[in-house]
Motif scaffolding. Sequence first.
Motif, mmCIF file in Angstrom:
data_model
loop_
_atom_site.group_PDB
_atom_site.id
_atom_site.type_symbol
_atom_site.label_atom_id
_atom_site.label_comp_id
_atom_site.label_asym_id
_atom_site.label_seq_id
_atom_site.Cartn_x
_atom_site.Cartn_y
_atom_site.Cartn_z
ATOM 1 N N GLN A 6 12.516 46.385 20.598
ATOM 2 C CA GLN A 6 13.726 46.224 21.398
ATOM 3 C C GLN A 6 14.767 47.237 20.944
ATOM 4 O O GLN A 6 14.917 47.489 19.743
ATOM 5 C CB GLN A 6 14.303 44.813 21.241
ATOM 6 C CG GLN A 6 13.450 43.742 21.876
ATOM 7 C CD GLN A 6 14.149 42.396 21.889
ATOM 8 O OE1 GLN A 6 13.720 41.465 21.201
ATOM 9 N NE2 GLN A 6 15.209 42.283 22.673
ATOM 10 N N ASN A 7 15.487 47.778 21.885
ATOM 11 C CA ASN A 7 16.605 48.642 21.522
ATOM 12 C C ASN A 7 17.694 48.557 22.574
ATOM 13 O O ASN A 7 17.428 48.250 23.737
ATOM 14 C CB ASN A 7 16.139 50.087 21.307
ATOM 15 C CG ASN A 7 15.665 50.742 22.591
ATOM 16 O OD1 ASN A 7 16.454 51.241 23.387
ATOM 17 N ND2 ASN A 7 14.370 50.744 22.806
ATOM 18 N N ARG A 9 19.374 47.695 18.695
ATOM 19 C CA ARG A 9 19.408 46.474 17.883
ATOM 20 C C ARG A 9 20.783 45.812 17.987
ATOM 21 O O ARG A 9 20.887 44.586 17.957
ATOM 22 C CB ARG A 9 19.101 46.810 16.432
ATOM 23 C CG ARG A 9 17.684 47.302 16.199
ATOM 24 C CD ARG A 9 16.672 46.172 16.371
ATOM 25 N NE ARG A 9 16.978 45.036 15.530
ATOM 26 C CZ ARG A 9 16.669 44.952 14.239
ATOM 27 N NH1 ARG A 9 16.025 45.925 13.658
ATOM 28 N NH2 ARG A 9 16.982 43.862 13.550
ATOM 29 N N LEU A 21 19.614 46.358 28.090
ATOM 30 C CA LEU A 21 18.801 46.040 26.933
ATOM 31 C C LEU A 21 17.346 46.375 27.272
ATOM 32 O O LEU A 21 16.863 46.028 28.352
ATOM 33 C CB LEU A 21 18.910 44.548 26.588
ATOM 34 C CG LEU A 21 20.222 44.030 25.979
ATOM 35 C CD1 LEU A 21 21.417 44.210 26.916
ATOM 36 C CD2 LEU A 21 20.073 42.568 25.607
ATOM 37 N N ARG A 22 16.670 47.036 26.340
ATOM 38 C CA ARG A 22 15.323 47.511 26.596
ATOM 39 C C ARG A 22 14.292 46.797 25.721
ATOM 40 O O ARG A 22 14.569 46.459 24.573
ATOM 41 C CB ARG A 22 15.226 49.010 26.341
ATOM 42 C CG ARG A 22 16.061 49.832 27.291
ATOM 43 C CD ARG A 22 16.050 51.299 26.932
ATOM 44 N NE ARG A 22 16.912 52.089 27.800
ATOM 45 C CZ ARG A 22 18.229 52.115 27.708
ATOM 46 N NH1 ARG A 22 18.845 51.428 26.776
ATOM 47 N NH2 ARG A 22 18.923 52.845 28.544
ATOM 48 N N CYS A 23 13.121 46.612 26.287
ATOM 49 C CA CYS A 23 12.038 45.942 25.578
ATOM 50 C C CYS A 23 10.722 46.620 25.901
ATOM 51 O O CYS A 23 10.318 46.677 27.070
ATOM 52 C CB CYS A 23 11.979 44.481 25.974
ATOM 53 S SG CYS A 23 10.491 43.623 25.390
ATOM 54 N N TRP A 34 12.154 37.105 28.467
ATOM 55 C CA TRP A 34 13.453 37.300 27.827
ATOM 56 C C TRP A 34 14.060 35.939 27.508
ATOM 57 O O TRP A 34 14.034 35.014 28.345
ATOM 58 C CB TRP A 34 14.411 38.068 28.740
ATOM 59 C CG TRP A 34 14.114 39.525 28.863
ATOM 60 C CD1 TRP A 34 13.323 40.139 29.796
ATOM 61 C CD2 TRP A 34 14.622 40.577 28.033
ATOM 62 N NE1 TRP A 34 13.306 41.504 29.593
ATOM 63 C CE2 TRP A 34 14.095 41.805 28.516
ATOM 64 C CE3 TRP A 34 15.477 40.613 26.929
ATOM 65 C CZ2 TRP A 34 14.391 43.036 27.940
ATOM 66 C CZ3 TRP A 34 15.775 41.838 26.351
ATOM 67 C CH2 TRP A 34 15.241 43.031 26.848
ATOM 68 N N CYS A 92 13.220 39.532 23.349
ATOM 69 C CA CYS A 92 12.127 39.792 24.265
ATOM 70 C C CYS A 92 10.830 39.372 23.573
ATOM 71 O O CYS A 92 10.686 39.536 22.345
ATOM 72 C CB CYS A 92 12.098 41.280 24.601
ATOM 73 S SG CYS A 92 10.652 41.843 25.478
ATOM 74 N N GLY A 107 10.234 40.268 19.657
ATOM 75 C CA GLY A 107 10.869 41.433 19.081
ATOM 76 C C GLY A 107 12.000 41.042 18.149
ATOM 77 O O GLY A 107 12.260 39.852 17.929
ATOM 78 N N THR A 110 18.225 42.105 20.420
ATOM 79 C CA THR A 110 19.417 42.947 20.591
ATOM 80 C C THR A 110 20.619 42.029 20.501
ATOM 81 O O THR A 110 20.697 41.038 21.239
ATOM 82 C CB THR A 110 19.424 43.654 21.957
ATOM 83 O OG1 THR A 110 18.378 44.610 22.011
ATOM 84 C CG2 THR A 110 20.765 44.365 22.179
#
Lengths: 115, 113
Positions: A6-7, A9, A21-23, A34, A92, A107, A110
Motif C-alpha cells: 500500500q502507498n 504509508r 490510496l493505492r493497493c 478495503w 487493503c 497490507g 495508509t
Amino acid sequence: NAGVMQNPRHLVRRRGQEARLRCSPMKGHSHVYWYRQLPEEGLKFMVYLQKENIIDESGMPKERFSAEFPKEGPSILRIQQVVRGDSAAYFCASSLKTGRSAEAFFGQGTRLTVV
Amino acid sequence: KQEVTQIPAALSVPEGENLVLNCSFTDSAIYNLQWFRQDPGKGLTSLLLIQSSQREQTSGRLNASLDKSSGRSTLYIAASQPGDSATYLCAVRLGDSSYKLIFGSGTRLLVRP
C-alpha cells in the motif's frame, strides 16, 4: 513474493482536497478488499473488488468515496473533498480466490490525516 | 447482525505471565475465526485461523480455541514476553461463500519487563 503493498504509508490532506490510496495485491491475487480503521476501533469492511468489477460496496459511504481495480495497475481508493472525519487507517487485503479456501492477506495500511 | 466483542479492551501484565484474551460473537453461524496482531502504526499479521469445524489451533506459545455454540473464542498466550506487546484483533467470517471479515475492537496488550 512480495506481500500486499500500500502507498503512501502516510498521507496528509487539507479539508476539501482529494486523497488517493493505492493497493497492489499479492502476485496472482485478483480479489481486493478495503477496510477502514477509525481510532481505537476495529476494522470495518468498505468494498470488495475483482479486476475491473466492484462486487460489494455496501460498506462505502454513499458520497465522496469511490474505488476501482483496473485491469492493469493497483486498486485505488479515492476520497473526494476530504473532511476531518475521514482521518483513519485504510487497509487493503487481497486473496487468491473467494469462498471456502480463501484467506485474505493485509497490507501495512495508509494512515490518512485530514487537517 | 453479527457483532464481535473483545474483552478486556486493555491488559497489562508482567513478563512471564500466561494470559487469555476473549472474543465473543453474536451469531454462531460463522465460517471461521481469525486472530490478528497489530503493532502500533503497522498492518495486521495473521496469528491463527480456526475453521468452524475445529475446536482449537496452536502456534508456538499461542493457542486459540473456538466454541461456536456459545459464540466465544479465546487466545491463550503462554509465558508472555515484552515483544508480545501489541493490539490483538479477532475477526469472524460469515458463511462459506462470504468474504467479509467482521472485526472486534481489539485488546491492547502491554507486557512489562
